[in-house]
Design an enzyme around this catalytic site. Sequence first.
Site, PDB file in Angstrom:
ATOM      1  N   ALA A 104      50.197  -5.913 -43.226  1.00  0.00           N
ATOM      2  CA  ALA A 104      48.789  -4.124 -43.050  1.00  0.00           C
ATOM      3  C   ALA A 104      49.576  -3.402 -42.995  1.00  0.00           C
ATOM      4  CB  ALA A 104      48.880  -4.446 -41.157  1.00  0.00           C
ATOM      5  N   SER A 144      44.392   7.448 -44.702  1.00  0.00           N
ATOM      6  CA  SER A 144      44.122   6.846 -45.065  1.00  0.00           C
ATOM      7  C   SER A 144      42.913   8.229 -46.405  1.00  0.00           C
ATOM      8  CB  SER A 144      43.070   5.523 -44.880  1.00  0.00           C
ATOM      9  OG  SER A 144      41.569   6.161 -46.044  1.00  0.00           O
ATOM     10  N   GLU A 154      46.079  -0.990 -56.571  1.00  0.00           N
ATOM     11  CA  GLU A 154      44.422  -1.082 -56.338  1.00  0.00           C
ATOM     12  C   GLU A 154      43.503  -0.458 -57.483  1.00  0.00           C
ATOM     13  OE1 GLU A 154      43.394   0.943 -52.786  1.00  0.00           O
ATOM     14  OE2 GLU A 154      44.729  -0.384 -51.625  1.00  0.00           O
ATOM     15  N   HIS A 172      40.282   7.845 -47.600  1.00  0.00           N
ATOM     16  CA  HIS A 172      38.725   7.645 -47.417  1.00  0.00           C
ATOM     17  C   HIS A 172      38.190   9.185 -46.714  1.00  0.00           C
ATOM     18  CE1 HIS A 172      37.691   3.933 -50.378  1.00  0.00           C
ATOM     19  NE2 HIS A 172      39.260   3.769 -49.879  1.00  0.00           N
ATOM     20  N   ASP A 189      36.448   3.210 -54.099  1.00  0.00           N
ATOM     21  CA  ASP A 189      36.805   2.191 -54.552  1.00  0.00           C
ATOM     22  C   ASP A 189      35.469   1.590 -55.674  1.00  0.00           C
ATOM     23  OD1 ASP A 189      38.933   2.207 -52.588  1.00  0.00           O
ATOM     24  OD2 ASP A 189      38.206   1.066 -51.571  1.00  0.00           O
TER      25      ASP A 189
END
Length: 262
Positions: free
Chosen positions: A162, A172, A230, A174, A181
């Site tokens: 994790a 994050s 990513e 985000h 994404d």
Amino acid sequence: MKKVLSISAIAFLLGGCSFAQHHNQTEKPKTGNQSNTIQSTANNGDNGLTLQSQYFNKVQKGKGHNTIENPANILALVNKDNYLPSDYAPKDLVRPNVAFSFGNADVEKAHMRKEAAVALAKMFNDAKKDGIILYAASGYRSYTRQMSVFKDEVDNSGQKQADQAVAIPGSSEHQTGLAMDITCQSEQFLLTDHFGEDKEGKWLMDNAHKYGFILRYPKNKINITHYEYEPWHYRYVGTKAANVMYQHDWTLEEYFEHVKKI
């Protein structure tokens, strides 16, 4: 956030990324029509290697990590060392005028900060002119939502995995409202490492900087970002900073190691 298909992939799809990342950008930038470039709010100065002080993190030092005191900064460096305040939420969130992998559902992750949303729509539209069809999968994610995503990953894969795959709440991108994404139909709208080999992923690697976006977690930079590769996670930083990072093959961390404060 992957698809090959680890349990993490499912968490990705539900919450979008926020997991580890990485990708190598070695090609030189292409000289396209400059009128297609979204202008940055940041003034990076000569050759983009100077930057006004307001675009650097202002932090409060704490145990284990710093807390960013200017989280609305368009160039905020958010990572495992620099966390956003738990109560931070952007005030200018809007829904980008793009296609989403989950359709028209009015959900949290369908939003971005306005400047980034406008740039994303321009990028998606220009990609379509080149025969590239992109889908947004996950944008803004609140601190509370990130807590759920991280807990699910710990429960499914263990703490060690994790920590590598999912951002700890507060760390994050985000939560900034500046990250998105991105996926495509050939990947069944999932977030997968293979996206970097698709024509859609390659187009983004070659062109995202023109619209102010960077591939935040490249394949050859894991030792710098401390996150897995990513190829789907793109972060808005403005065109001036994005072009400098693209030209030098820098991550956001490396950019701040080289840029001079004015």
